[in-house]
Design a protein around this motif. Structure first.
Motif, short mmCIF file in Angstrom:
data_model
loop_
_atom_site.label_atom_id
_atom_site.label_comp_id
_atom_site.label_asym_id
_atom_site.label_seq_id
_atom_site.Cartn_x
_atom_site.Cartn_y
_atom_site.Cartn_z
N LEU A 81 13.56 77.36 73.17
CA LEU A 81 12.94 77.47 74.50
C LEU A 81 11.91 76.36 74.71
CD1 LEU A 81 12.80 78.99 77.16
CD2 LEU A 81 11.11 80.50 76.12
N ARG A 82 11.08 76.10 73.70
CA ARG A 82 10.10 75.01 73.83
C ARG A 82 10.76 73.67 74.09
NH1 ARG A 82 7.73 77.42 69.29
NH2 ARG A 82 8.46 75.70 67.97
N ARG A 83 11.84 73.40 73.39
CA ARG A 83 12.55 72.13 73.57
C ARG A 83 13.17 72.04 74.96
NH1 ARG A 83 15.91 70.61 68.30
NH2 ARG A 83 15.08 68.53 68.52
N ALA A 84 13.73 73.12 75.45
CA ALA A 84 14.34 73.11 76.79
C ALA A 84 13.27 72.87 77.86
CB ALA A 84 15.06 74.43 77.05
N SER A 137 30.88 77.33 76.05
CA SER A 137 29.93 76.49 75.33
C SER A 137 29.18 75.53 76.26
CB SER A 137 30.65 75.68 74.24
OG SER A 137 31.60 74.82 74.83
N GLU A 138 29.53 75.50 77.52
CA GLU A 138 28.87 74.61 78.47
C GLU A 138 28.18 75.44 79.55
OE1 GLU A 138 31.25 71.45 79.94
OE2 GLU A 138 32.08 70.99 77.97
N GLN A 139 27.16 74.83 80.16
CA GLN A 139 26.42 75.46 81.25
C GLN A 139 25.74 76.76 80.80
OE1 GLN A 139 26.16 73.99 84.33
NE2 GLN A 139 27.33 72.30 83.49
N LEU A 140 25.28 76.81 79.55
CA LEU A 140 24.54 77.98 79.07
C LEU A 140 23.13 77.94 79.66
CD1 LEU A 140 25.51 78.02 75.29
CD2 LEU A 140 26.56 79.30 77.16
N THR A 141 22.60 79.10 79.98
CA THR A 141 21.24 79.21 80.48
C THR A 141 20.34 79.69 79.35
OG1 THR A 141 21.97 79.69 82.72
CG2 THR A 141 19.73 80.38 82.16
N THR A 161 19.25 76.11 83.02
CA THR A 161 20.67 75.91 82.78
C THR A 161 20.88 74.54 82.17
OG1 THR A 161 21.27 77.35 84.63
CG2 THR A 161 22.97 75.84 83.82
N VAL A 162 21.50 74.52 81.02
CA VAL A 162 21.71 73.28 80.27
C VAL A 162 23.01 72.64 80.74
CG1 VAL A 162 22.08 72.32 77.97
CG2 VAL A 162 20.46 74.20 78.29
N ALA A 201 13.67 82.37 73.09
CA ALA A 201 14.75 82.19 74.06
C ALA A 201 15.85 83.21 73.86
CB ALA A 201 15.35 80.79 73.90
N ASN A 202 16.53 83.50 74.93
CA ASN A 202 17.81 84.18 74.93
C ASN A 202 18.75 83.27 75.68
OD1 ASN A 202 17.68 86.90 73.66
ND2 ASN A 202 15.96 87.11 75.08
N LEU A 203 20.03 83.54 75.59
CA LEU A 203 21.02 82.70 76.25
C LEU A 203 21.90 83.56 77.15
CD1 LEU A 203 22.01 80.67 73.09
CD2 LEU A 203 20.80 79.77 75.06
#
Length: 77
Positions: free
Chosen positions: A64-67, A29-33, A8-9, A42-44
């Motif tokens: 996904l790699r960056r997260a 736009s906030e708290q996307l996983t 969760t970002v 990645a999926n969101l």
């Protein structure tokens, strides 16, 4: 490290041009996983539970790699 990630970002995922990713169904736009298999794409998911792929021009595997590599990411378990 886990073989499947659910991250969760905190805040927003931004584009290079300063825009940000939003849920196509509800506009969140906030708290996307960011989630997906290790080494995969990645999926969101937004806080309302809507699942969607990263929009173009975002590279889903790179997202996904960056997260996973972000030092602020905390792995549970």
């Amino acid at each position: 490290m886990p073989t499947h990630h659910d991250i969760t970002v905190q805040g927003r995922i931004t584009y290079v041009n300063g825009g940000f990713i939003t849920c196509p169904r509800c506009g969140a736009s906030e708290q996307l996983t960011v989630y997906g298999p290790d080494g995969g794409k990645a999926n969101l998911m937004c806080p309302a539970g809507h699942h969607f792929p990263p929009p173009a021009p975002v590279d889903a595997a790179k997202l996904l790699r960056r997260a996973v590599a972000d030092p602020r990411t905390r792995f549970l378990a």
